[in-house]
Every structure is written in C-alpha cells, then in structure tokens.
Write a protein that holds these residues in place. Structure first.
Motif, PDB file in Angstrom:
ATOM      1  N   GLU A  47      92.291  70.953  50.007  1.00 27.80           N
ATOM      2  CA  GLU A  47      91.641  71.690  48.932  1.00 27.80           C
ATOM      3  C   GLU A  47      90.164  71.390  48.726  1.00 27.80           C
ATOM      4  N   SER A  48      89.653  70.294  49.311  1.00 29.60           N
ATOM      5  CA  SER A  48      88.276  69.914  48.980  1.00 29.60           C
ATOM      6  C   SER A  48      87.643  69.142  50.127  1.00 29.60           C
ATOM      7  N   PHE A 143      90.685  56.052  38.902  1.00 28.84           N
ATOM      8  CA  PHE A 143      90.240  57.321  38.330  1.00 28.84           C
ATOM      9  C   PHE A 143      89.871  57.189  36.851  1.00 28.84           C
ATOM     10  N   PRO A 179      94.433  61.758  39.355  1.00 25.80           N
ATOM     11  CA  PRO A 179      93.018  61.892  38.999  1.00 25.80           C
ATOM     12  C   PRO A 179      92.803  62.805  37.806  1.00 25.80           C
ATOM     13  N   ARG A 183      91.050  60.820  34.840  1.00 26.42           N
ATOM     14  CA  ARG A 183      89.645  61.207  34.642  1.00 26.42           C
ATOM     15  C   ARG A 183      89.464  61.775  33.228  1.00 26.42           C
ATOM     16  N   CYS A 282      83.684  59.356  44.392  1.00 26.65           N
ATOM     17  CA  CYS A 282      85.090  59.059  44.690  1.00 26.65           C
ATOM     18  C   CYS A 282      85.189  59.093  46.206  1.00 26.65           C
TER      19      CYS A 282
END
Ligand code: GYE
Length: 328
Positions: A47-48, A143, A179, A183, A282
């Motif tokens: 996804e990232s 996180f 996370p 977060r 991160c």
C-alpha cells in the motif's frame, strides 16, 4: 531417444512438483542448495512506499545473510496472511515472520505454529493476544512515540504561530492496525492538555494515497477554511491529500500545517519544497534485525521480545539539505 527417467529428468519432475505446490508464491526457496535457514514471511500488502521498501529490504537482507526466503504478499487481506502462515507450517519452515495487517484474530493460526514447534516473529506491527508466548519477538517502530513526536512538533509550531486556537483534522491508517491506534493515542495524549488544540474530525484513509485524497476532499468540503492542521498517519495519504488542498485554493505548509509519518524520499522532497511541515520517520529497514533474530531462534538462543528502531523527525525547523537518500 532414451525413455528411462534419469537423475536429471527426475530432478526436473521434482522441481516441477515443488513449483506447482508453491503456486502463488512470489519467491520459492531454492531447493538446490542446503539453506542454513528457511524463513517464511507474510507481507501484508503493497500500500505504500514504506511497505514496498520493507519488502525489498527483507529480500535483500535474506540474500545477504544466505537465508532462504519464502515470501507471500497478502494484498491487504488478513485471510491471505492466515493462509500463508498455514502454508509455511505445512512446508515446515524454520521460522515464520509476518506483518499483521490488523491486531486481532491471530491466536488460532499462531497456536498451530506453536504446536508445530515453529517460532514466530512479528515484523513492523503487533497483535493483540492474551498469550504472549504465541510469538517470540516483535521488530518494529514505537508508533506511540511517533505520535508523541508529531505532537511535540505541533506544540512548538503552535507557539510560533501564536494562535489561540488550532483546528486539527486527522487522516488515520488502517482500522484496528497498531500504527493507526498508537499514532492516534500518542498524538492526542500529548496535545490533550493544551487548550489551543481542537480536533474537528478523524477520518480513515486506510494508509492509501487514493483514500487520502478522498478524505481530504470530504474534509475540505465540510470544514474548508477552518482547518489549521492536517495530521496524516502516513506519507502516502498525505501525498493524496496535497493536490486536493491546492486545488481548493490553499497553500499546504503555509495556510495549513501538514504533519506526516514515514519519511520516504518522495515526501522528504515535498518537505524540502515547503508543502509538508513535519515528517516523523518510520523506517522500513527491519531486514537485518529480522535475519539476526531468525538465526538466533533457529540456534535455540534467546532473543529480545521487543526491538524498536531509533527514529527521528524531519521538519521545517531542520536543515535537511544534505540528507542521505532515504532508500524508500
Ligand atoms: O507507516 C504505512 C504503511 O505499518 C508502519 O504501514 C507501517 C505503516 C506505514 O503502509 O505507510
């Protein structure tokens, strides 16, 4: 033509069977050598840039350490991760590692791994369980601390802006993921006592660029001018949100304070342009610690229950002109 099945033909047939059995695997263990360790790793998705960098790092480090890696990508589905873990158990790998997409729902499959005597390592995210003996080690970021660092930046920025009220919108990561939860908590615990801080709304962007854009569109339609601060749980969603902010006629980084997490190269470059104000690092580079841990587990040595990498903040208060290439 000779029709008997010679050793070479036999080897070919065996390889074909092994290949078929491993259908869907992105990378199967090399059976021709005797690997010093066979590691099954279930990645949660792509996804990232964090995730893609994490997968690449684990592949590279496995090769460096001479560890055979069986890698499965779950494409954002928990059931695919559970199936991958079951296939690693059936394959009798030495160590199982996985990045749990969400925190709940792992006890059964991890009990199966434990009964089969295969140690499990959690990478990046953690799980929620009453039985901590279901995994040996967690290797991943703190996180909660990332949320605290994002908030500390905002407190400093708030002093400089000198406003008596700051309206915040939050774009969160995947529901029920570590996370996302931590977060949020770290950030709001830290600014909680400050009367200037006002949360307008938290919306879920699932760590995806496309969802970040959709969330931002909704937030701008709903709150428009009132938004002072955008706290986004990853770079990908931030980068989805930025064009929406600009199209609505605002200057990100000036009219609105933009705070993001991850610190991939693309986002760092945007921070240098001034359109993101702060990025909490991160790091996805967890491969070396994972390989060291897997080797210790195979050797029956003790390992750390939790390992957090050291992380930092990049912001418009820092000189990051000479920052090394980020590698993800
Ligand atoms: O921040 C995000 C990714 O679990 C820390 O997942 C990770 C998060 C990361 O998709 O970009």
């Amino acid at each position: 033509m000779k029709r008997t099945t010679g050793p070479r033909a036999l080897a070919l047939i065996i390889s074909a069977i092994l290949l078929l059995a491993g259908c869907g695997r992105e990378q199967a263990a090399d059976e021709s050598e005797d690997p010093k360790l066979l590691l099954g790793f279930s990645q949660l998705g792509s996804e990232s840039s964090f995730r893609i960098g994490n997968t690449r790092d684990i592949e590279e480090k496995a090769e460096e350490y001479g560890i055979s890696l069986m890698l499965e990508n779950a494409n954002q589905k928990q059931e695919n991760q559970i199936a991958a873990i079951r296939s690693f158990i059936a394959y009798r790998v030495d160590v199982i590692a996985f990045s749990p997409i969400v925190e709940d729902g792992w006890d059964n499959v991890l009990r199966e791994a434990k009964d089969a005597g295969i140690p499990v390592v959690l990478v990046d995210r953690t799980i929620r369980t009453e039985d901590d003996s279901l995994y040996e080690s967690l290797i991943g970021a703190d996180f909660y601390e990332e949320g605290v660092m994002a908030a500390e930046y905002l407190l400093r920025k708030a002093d400089d802006l000198g406003k008596d009220r700051l309206n915040i919108v939050e774009i969160t990561g995947t529901e029920d993921s570590t996370p996302m939860k931590q977060r949020h908590e770290g950030f709001f615990d830290t600014i909680g006592g400050d009367s200037r801080m006002n949360l307008l709304e938290s919306v879920n962007g699932d760590f995806l660029r496309s969802r970040g854009a959709e969330c931002m569109e909704y937030l701008l339609e709903t709150y428009g001018d009132d938004i002072d601060v955008i706290y986004s749980h990853n770079d990908e969603m931030t980068m989805g949100a930025l064009p929406k902010i600009e199209n609505a006629g605002y200057r990100p980084g000036e009219d609105m304070v933009i705070i993001s997490i991850d610190g991939g190269q693309e986002a760092i470059d945007i921070l240098k342009e001034g359109k993101i104000n702060c990025i909490v690092e991160c790091t996805p580079m967890l491969g070396s610690i994972l390989m060291e841990t897997a080797m210790k587990l195979k050797a029956g040595e003790a390992v750390e229950k939790v390992t957090h990498p050291v992380e930092r903040t990049f912001s418009d208060y820092d000189d990051i002109g000479n920052l090394e290439p980020r590698g993800y």
